[in-house]
Design an enzyme around this catalytic site. Structure first.
Site, PDB file in Angstrom:
ATOM      1  N   ASP A  13       0.936  -1.307  -0.052  1.00  0.00           N
ATOM      2  CA  ASP A  13      -0.151   0.082   0.043  1.00  0.00           C
ATOM      3  C   ASP A  13       0.536   1.651  -0.376  1.00  0.00           C
ATOM      4  O   ASP A  13       1.943   1.467   0.854  1.00  0.00           O
ATOM      5  CB  ASP A  13      -0.794   0.261   1.344  1.00  0.00           C
ATOM      6  CG  ASP A  13      -2.054   0.959   1.172  1.00  0.00           C
ATOM      7  OD1 ASP A  13      -2.343   1.623   0.106  1.00  0.00           O
ATOM      8  OD2 ASP A  13      -3.315   1.466   1.983  1.00  0.00           O
ATOM      9  N   HIS A  30       3.176   3.721  -8.501  1.00  0.00           N
ATOM     10  CA  HIS A  30       2.571   2.128  -9.775  1.00  0.00           C
ATOM     11  C   HIS A  30       4.255   1.553  -9.913  1.00  0.00           C
ATOM     12  O   HIS A  30       4.792   0.451  -9.439  1.00  0.00           O
ATOM     13  CB  HIS A  30       1.460   1.787 -10.202  1.00  0.00           C
ATOM     14  CG  HIS A  30       0.701   1.964  -9.513  1.00  0.00           C
ATOM     15  ND1 HIS A  30      -0.137   1.152  -8.268  1.00  0.00           N
ATOM     16  CD2 HIS A  30      -0.495   2.829 -10.049  1.00  0.00           C
ATOM     17  CE1 HIS A  30      -1.575   1.596  -7.544  1.00  0.00           C
ATOM     18  NE2 HIS A  30      -1.786   2.415  -8.962  1.00  0.00           N
ATOM     19  N   LEU A 124      10.958 -20.663  -4.893  1.00  0.00           N
ATOM     20  CA  LEU A 124       9.993 -19.515  -3.733  1.00  0.00           C
ATOM     21  C   LEU A 124       8.780 -19.815  -4.802  1.00  0.00           C
ATOM     22  O   LEU A 124       8.779 -19.612  -5.746  1.00  0.00           O
ATOM     23  CB  LEU A 124      11.295 -18.331  -3.836  1.00  0.00           C
ATOM     24  CG  LEU A 124       9.920 -16.875  -3.701  1.00  0.00           C
ATOM     25  CD1 LEU A 124       9.733 -17.125  -2.410  1.00  0.00           C
ATOM     26  CD2 LEU A 124      10.218 -15.598  -4.133  1.00  0.00           C
TER      27      LEU A 124
HETATM   28  C1  FPP Z   1      -2.601   0.190  -3.813  1.00  0.00           C
HETATM   29  O1  FPP Z   1      -1.214   1.368  -3.727  1.00  0.00           O
HETATM   30  C2  FPP Z   1      -1.407  -0.588  -4.526  1.00  0.00           C
HETATM   31  C3  FPP Z   1      -2.134  -1.295  -6.099  1.00  0.00           C
HETATM   32  C4  FPP Z   1      -3.308  -1.406  -5.663  1.00  0.00           C
HETATM   33  C5  FPP Z   1      -1.440  -1.927  -6.525  1.00  0.00           C
HETATM   34  C6  FPP Z   1      -0.278  -2.067  -6.599  1.00  0.00           C
HETATM   35  C7  FPP Z   1       0.450  -2.655  -7.460  1.00  0.00           C
HETATM   36  C8  FPP Z   1       1.975  -2.529  -7.266  1.00  0.00           C
HETATM   37  C9  FPP Z   1       2.961  -2.200  -6.772  1.00  0.00           C
HETATM   38  C10 FPP Z   1       2.783  -2.404  -9.226  1.00  0.00           C
HETATM   39  C11 FPP Z   1       2.226  -3.399 -10.380  1.00  0.00           C
HETATM   40  C12 FPP Z   1       2.137  -4.948  -9.565  1.00  0.00           C
HETATM   41  C13 FPP Z   1       2.658  -6.298 -10.486  1.00  0.00           C
HETATM   42  C14 FPP Z   1       2.601  -7.233  -9.998  1.00  0.00           C
HETATM   43  C15 FPP Z   1       3.469  -5.234 -11.777  1.00  0.00           C
HETATM   44  P1  FPP Z   1      -2.508   2.584  -3.272  1.00  0.00           P
HETATM   45  O2  FPP Z   1      -2.285   3.290  -4.922  1.00  0.00           O
HETATM   46  O3  FPP Z   1      -4.040   1.748  -2.875  1.00  0.00           O
HETATM   47  O4  FPP Z   1      -1.527   3.693  -2.627  1.00  0.00           O
HETATM   48  P2  FPP Z   1      -2.833   4.467  -2.095  1.00  0.00           P
HETATM   49  O5  FPP Z   1      -3.520   3.952  -0.602  1.00  0.00           O
HETATM   50  O6  FPP Z   1      -0.854   5.579  -1.758  1.00  0.00           O
HETATM   51  O7  FPP Z   1      -3.777   5.632  -2.778  1.00  0.00           O
END
Ligand code: FPP
Length: 235
Positions: A13, A30, A124
């Site tokens: 997050d 992201h 893994l």
């Molecule tokens: C939460 O942060 C994160 C996500 C919704 C997506 C996670 C994705 C990645 C780390 C990269 C892509 C994945 C792969 C497998 C390559 P948020 O956007 O909710 O953050 P915020 O709470 O600060 O808005």
């Protein structure tokens, strides 16, 4: 306790906040988060963690703006393309949980291809939760048991926690020992609702794109300091 957790699950997050605090579009967060995935995978290999489950895209994430959703799908595709050979070489086996039939065809195909290419690896197990909802997973398991009960294949009394768990997406995996959540939020957010019953939870204020190997090691230290009692008295 001294043990290394066998299975670590992560709620990644804070990508959006990381980007916004730099005046960048959310997708830049992201993208930076993808680099943290690489570091986390390496940290698991270095420490002997056998399963890493990442909450990469929840069922609720479909409600985000189309630009962000499309960007996340492109990032997934790029990650799979770029990491395929490394996964094969490094002994990483890719799995998914969630309703991947909801993903774009190109992502689905690539996922299947990388899962097949890595199917004999055991160093893994990297599990991507994609279009995943803990509640939906439980409802699907209930439907499958109800259908078996209706056809007479099982009796209601045959339903045990083990039989129930065998109908979940995670039937071939141990439950997570440790859940890491970044960005300081104290929530489970519909992630692995059944499987996290006795999981130790480590929350760090670090935003996911800032998450380094040392942060992973700190989470393992925190885990080792816990006394896991599974509802029993301290030993
Ligand atoms: C939460 O942060 C994160 C996500 C919704 C997506 C996670 C994705 C990645 C780390 C990269 C892509 C994945 C792969 C497998 C390559 P948020 O956007 O909710 O953050 P915020 O709470 O600060 O808005």
């Amino acid at each position: 306790m001294g043990d290394t957790p066998k299975h670590v699950a992560v709620i990644m997050d804070g990508n959006g906040r990381w980007a916004q605090s730099r005046g960048l579009p959310r997708l830049a967060g992201h993208e930076a988060g993808s680099k943290s995935i690489e570091r986390c995978v390496q940290a698991c290999i270095d420490t002997g963690v056998e399963y890493l489950t990442l909450y990469a895209f929840s069922s609720e994430n479909w409600k985000r703006p189309a630009l962000e959703v499309n960007g996340l799908m492109l990032l997934l595709e790029k990650f799979l393309n770029q990491k395929r050979d490394e996964m094969v070489r490094e002994g990483i086996r890719l799995h998914h949980i969630g309703r991947i039939d909801e993903l774009p065809t190109v992502c689905r195909r690539k996922l299947r291809e990388v899962m097949e290419a890595t199917a004999s690896n055991t160093r893994l197990h990297l599990v991507l939760a994609l279009s995943y909802s803990g509640r939906a997973e439980i409802v699907d398991a209930v439907k499958s048991l109800a259908a078996d009960a209706e056809s007479g294949a099982i009796q209601p009394d045959d339903i045990t926690p083990d039989l129930f768990a065998s109908r979940l997406n995670t039937s071939d995996m141990p439950d997570p020992d440790l859940l890491i959540r970044t960005s300081g939020e104290m929530r489970i957010s519909n992630f692995l609702l059944w499987q996290l019953s006795y999981t130790e939870i480590h929350v760090t204020k670090k935003l996911w794109p800032d998450f380094q190997k040392d942060d992973f090691l700190a989470a393992l230290e925190d885990y080792r300091s816990r006394s896991r009692r599974y509802g029993c008295v301290a030993g």
